[in-house]
Design a protein around this motif. Structure first.
Motif, mmCIF file in Angstrom:
data_model
loop_
_atom_site.group_PDB
_atom_site.id
_atom_site.type_symbol
_atom_site.label_atom_id
_atom_site.label_comp_id
_atom_site.label_asym_id
_atom_site.label_seq_id
_atom_site.Cartn_x
_atom_site.Cartn_y
_atom_site.Cartn_z
ATOM 1 N N ALA A 17 0.830 -1.209 0.000
ATOM 2 C CA ALA A 17 0.000 0.000 0.000
ATOM 3 C C ALA A 17 0.863 1.257 0.000
ATOM 4 C CB ALA A 17 -0.920 -0.009 1.221
ATOM 5 N N THR A 18 1.964 1.220 0.747
ATOM 6 C CA THR A 18 2.871 2.365 0.792
ATOM 7 C C THR A 18 3.533 2.579 -0.557
ATOM 8 O OG1 THR A 18 3.303 1.938 3.140
ATOM 9 C CG2 THR A 18 4.836 3.396 1.984
ATOM 10 N N ILE A 19 3.935 1.494 -1.220
ATOM 11 C CA ILE A 19 4.530 1.599 -2.554
ATOM 12 C C ILE A 19 3.544 2.266 -3.510
ATOM 13 C CG2 ILE A 19 5.335 0.298 -4.569
ATOM 14 C CD1 ILE A 19 6.417 -1.799 -2.615
ATOM 15 N N GLY A 20 2.285 1.822 -3.470
ATOM 16 C CA GLY A 20 1.266 2.418 -4.325
ATOM 17 C C GLY A 20 1.054 3.887 -4.028
ATOM 18 N N ALA A 21 1.035 4.238 -2.745
ATOM 19 C CA ALA A 21 0.829 5.635 -2.362
ATOM 20 C C ALA A 21 1.996 6.503 -2.804
ATOM 21 C CB ALA A 21 0.633 5.737 -0.849
ATOM 22 N N VAL A 22 3.212 5.999 -2.601
ATOM 23 C CA VAL A 22 4.400 6.755 -3.006
ATOM 24 C C VAL A 22 4.409 6.951 -4.518
ATOM 25 C CG1 VAL A 22 6.916 6.739 -3.121
ATOM 26 C CG2 VAL A 22 5.766 6.026 -1.027
ATOM 27 N N ALA A 23 4.067 5.895 -5.253
ATOM 28 C CA ALA A 23 4.026 5.988 -6.714
ATOM 29 C C ALA A 23 3.002 7.023 -7.167
ATOM 30 C CB ALA A 23 3.713 4.628 -7.320
ATOM 31 N N ALA A 24 1.812 6.999 -6.559
ATOM 32 C CA ALA A 24 0.763 7.948 -6.929
ATOM 33 C C ALA A 24 1.179 9.383 -6.618
ATOM 34 C CB ALA A 24 -0.530 7.596 -6.199
ATOM 35 N N VAL A 25 1.756 9.599 -5.445
ATOM 36 C CA VAL A 25 2.220 10.934 -5.063
ATOM 37 C C VAL A 25 3.305 11.409 -6.027
ATOM 38 C CG1 VAL A 25 3.475 12.237 -3.304
ATOM 39 C CG2 VAL A 25 1.595 10.733 -2.637
ATOM 40 N N MET A 51 9.632 9.364 1.986
ATOM 41 C CA MET A 51 8.802 8.179 1.759
ATOM 42 C C MET A 51 9.658 6.990 1.304
ATOM 43 S SD MET A 51 5.389 9.893 0.021
ATOM 44 C CE MET A 51 6.255 10.857 -1.214
ATOM 45 N N LEU A 52 10.649 7.246 0.450
ATOM 46 C CA LEU A 52 11.527 6.163 0.014
ATOM 47 C C LEU A 52 12.344 5.630 1.182
ATOM 48 C CD1 LEU A 52 12.870 7.457 -3.423
ATOM 49 C CD2 LEU A 52 10.903 5.987 -2.969
ATOM 50 N N GLY A 53 12.833 6.535 2.025
ATOM 51 C CA GLY A 53 13.587 6.103 3.203
ATOM 52 C C GLY A 53 12.731 5.292 4.155
ATOM 53 N N TYR A 54 11.465 5.695 4.282
ATOM 54 C CA TYR A 54 10.552 4.912 5.114
ATOM 55 C C TYR A 54 10.390 3.503 4.565
ATOM 56 C CZ TYR A 54 6.195 3.074 6.958
ATOM 57 O OH TYR A 54 5.249 2.244 7.518
ATOM 58 N N LEU A 55 10.229 3.383 3.245
ATOM 59 C CA LEU A 55 10.108 2.054 2.643
ATOM 60 C C LEU A 55 11.349 1.214 2.893
ATOM 61 C CD1 LEU A 55 8.408 2.814 -0.795
ATOM 62 C CD2 LEU A 55 7.478 1.409 1.051
ATOM 63 N N THR A 96 10.715 -2.115 5.178
ATOM 64 C CA THR A 96 10.825 -3.461 4.601
ATOM 65 C C THR A 96 12.172 -4.113 4.889
ATOM 66 O OG1 THR A 96 11.687 -2.661 2.470
ATOM 67 C CG2 THR A 96 9.294 -2.790 2.726
ATOM 68 N N GLY A 97 13.158 -3.315 5.254
ATOM 69 C CA GLY A 97 14.477 -3.871 5.517
ATOM 70 C C GLY A 97 15.248 -4.221 4.261
ATOM 71 N N GLY A 98 14.827 -3.715 3.121
ATOM 72 C CA GLY A 98 15.506 -3.998 1.860
ATOM 73 C C GLY A 98 15.283 -2.870 0.873
ATOM 74 N N MET A 99 15.740 -3.093 -0.365
ATOM 75 C CA MET A 99 15.736 -2.031 -1.362
ATOM 76 C C MET A 99 14.669 -2.183 -2.444
ATOM 77 S SD MET A 99 18.143 0.069 -0.461
ATOM 78 C CE MET A 99 18.521 0.986 -1.954
ATOM 79 N N LEU A 100 14.043 -3.341 -2.568
ATOM 80 C CA LEU A 100 13.141 -3.562 -3.688
ATOM 81 C C LEU A 100 11.950 -2.610 -3.657
ATOM 82 C CD1 LEU A 100 12.428 -5.086 -6.228
ATOM 83 C CD2 LEU A 100 11.258 -6.807 -4.816
ATOM 84 N N ALA A 101 11.345 -2.406 -2.492
ATOM 85 C CA ALA A 101 10.184 -1.518 -2.405
ATOM 86 C C ALA A 101 10.560 -0.097 -2.813
ATOM 87 C CB ALA A 101 9.622 -1.531 -0.987
ATOM 88 N N LEU A 124 11.030 -0.032 -6.661
ATOM 89 C CA LEU A 124 9.787 -0.078 -7.426
ATOM 90 C C LEU A 124 9.116 1.293 -7.459
ATOM 91 C CD1 LEU A 124 8.292 -3.499 -6.234
ATOM 92 C CD2 LEU A 124 9.386 -2.986 -8.432
ATOM 93 N N ALA A 125 9.062 1.955 -6.319
ATOM 94 C CA ALA A 125 8.461 3.293 -6.276
ATOM 95 C C ALA A 125 9.281 4.272 -7.108
ATOM 96 C CB ALA A 125 8.374 3.774 -4.828
ATOM 97 N N HIS A 126 10.579 4.101 -7.107
ATOM 98 C CA HIS A 126 11.470 4.986 -7.860
ATOM 99 C C HIS A 126 11.280 4.806 -9.365
ATOM 100 C CE1 HIS A 126 15.513 7.212 -7.250
ATOM 101 N NE2 HIS A 126 14.936 7.629 -8.359
ATOM 102 N N VAL A 127 11.104 3.569 -9.800
ATOM 103 C CA VAL A 127 10.911 3.288 -11.226
ATOM 104 C C VAL A 127 9.656 3.978 -11.741
ATOM 105 C CG1 VAL A 127 10.317 1.473 -12.876
ATOM 106 C CG2 VAL A 127 12.238 1.159 -11.320
ATOM 107 N N VAL A 128 8.599 3.968 -10.952
ATOM 108 C CA VAL A 128 7.358 4.632 -11.372
ATOM 109 C C VAL A 128 7.603 6.126 -11.599
ATOM 110 C CG1 VAL A 128 5.022 5.275 -10.667
ATOM 111 C CG2 VAL A 128 5.863 2.957 -10.242
ATOM 112 N N ALA A 129 8.329 6.753 -10.679
ATOM 113 C CA ALA A 129 8.622 8.181 -10.833
ATOM 114 C C ALA A 129 9.473 8.432 -12.068
ATOM 115 C CB ALA A 129 9.334 8.701 -9.585
ATOM 116 N N ASP A 130 10.499 7.615 -12.285
ATOM 117 C CA ASP A 130 11.361 7.813 -13.443
ATOM 118 C C ASP A 130 10.612 7.567 -14.750
ATOM 119 O OD1 ASP A 130 13.499 8.529 -11.898
ATOM 120 O OD2 ASP A 130 14.448 6.565 -11.910
#
Length: 259
Positions: free
Chosen positions: A115-123, A223-227, A231-236, A239-245
């Protein structure tokens, strides 16, 4: 406060400042010389400590400045990718590379993470559209000239490659190698906030750029730092970063292909 923590905090903050300045002064020989000197000093200051994360971050930041001086390959994202690769090699030779697993992993996913990934992507999409329409956001001149100087298929292929690579490289620098020592010496919220500030400042001449870009990128980095910490990893984060790019590419590249 123990002396090791004090030294760790000072070094971590210094690295964030250097990391934020590098994209702003990219290709500057005087700044590269100063950065190399500071890196040597910080390394000597930490020599007696078990500070693997900070030592690797020092190497990375110094290399970012040095590699940016090389014509042709110093441009983002190729230059930083080389810097990360050389840092990994040095870390491996020093027996520290295994510590990268603390951040270079998929992480834990649950409903809240998705849900956070989706919210970050939308924002991200909304913020970038506002940046373009309200503040006339554009690509930096170097990249717009490059896109306009090659055939359309080449420009599209380069833009797609950028979409895939940029997030991995940028996230590895700020939310991997620079955030990890911050998390060791600062509370998580402070570590993320300070790293987000550095990330925002690094976008002064990036995309989005200007003071508005700094504010947008810095807020987005929270928001990226929170993810990353959630999650304890980088994939989330990736993914949010790819949407922005992908949004940046869709907004800014097509007009250049019709020029």
């Amino acid at each position: 406060m123990p002396g090791e923590v004090v030294r760790g905090r000072v070094v971590s903050i210094a690295l964030l400042i250097m990391g934020a300045l590098q994209p702003v002064v990219v290709g500057s020989l005087p700044f590269a010389v100063v950065a190399a000197g500071v890196a040597v000093g910080l390394s000597l200051w930490l020599r007696s400590l078990d500070a693997a994360e900070a030592k690797d971050a020092i190497i990375l930041v110094a290399l970012l400045y040095i590699v940016s001086l090389v014509p042709g390959i110093g441009l983002w994202p190729s230059g930083p990718a080389i810097a990360i690769g050389v840092t990994a090699l040095i870390s491996w030779r020093a027996g520290r590379l295994a510590r990268w697993r603390e951040w270079l992993r998929v992480g834990r996913f649950d409903g809240q993470a998705w849900a956070t990934i989706g919210a970050v992507a939308a924002v991200s999409v909304v913020a970038l559209l506002l940046w373009q329409t309200v503040f006339d956001g554009q690509l930096p001149t170097t990249y717009s000239e490059l896109a306009g100087s090659v055939a359309a298929p080449v420009a599209v292929a380069g833009a797609l490659g950028f979409t895939v690579l940029n997030g991995a490289i940028e996230d590895s620098i700020f939310f991997g190698l620079l955030l990890t020592p911050m998390l060791r010496y600062f509370p998580p919220r402070s570590a993320v906030a300070l790293t987000a500030l550095a990330f925002g400042l690094a976008h002064l001449h990036g995309v989005p750029n200007g003071i508005v870009g700094v504010l947008l990128a810095g807020t987005w980095a929270l928001m990226l730092g929170y993810l990353r910490t959630r999650t304890g990893g980088m994939l989330a984060t990736y993914l949010a970063h790819v949407v922005a790019d992908a949004t940046i590419v869709a907004m800014l590249i097509p007009p250049l292909l019709t020029m």
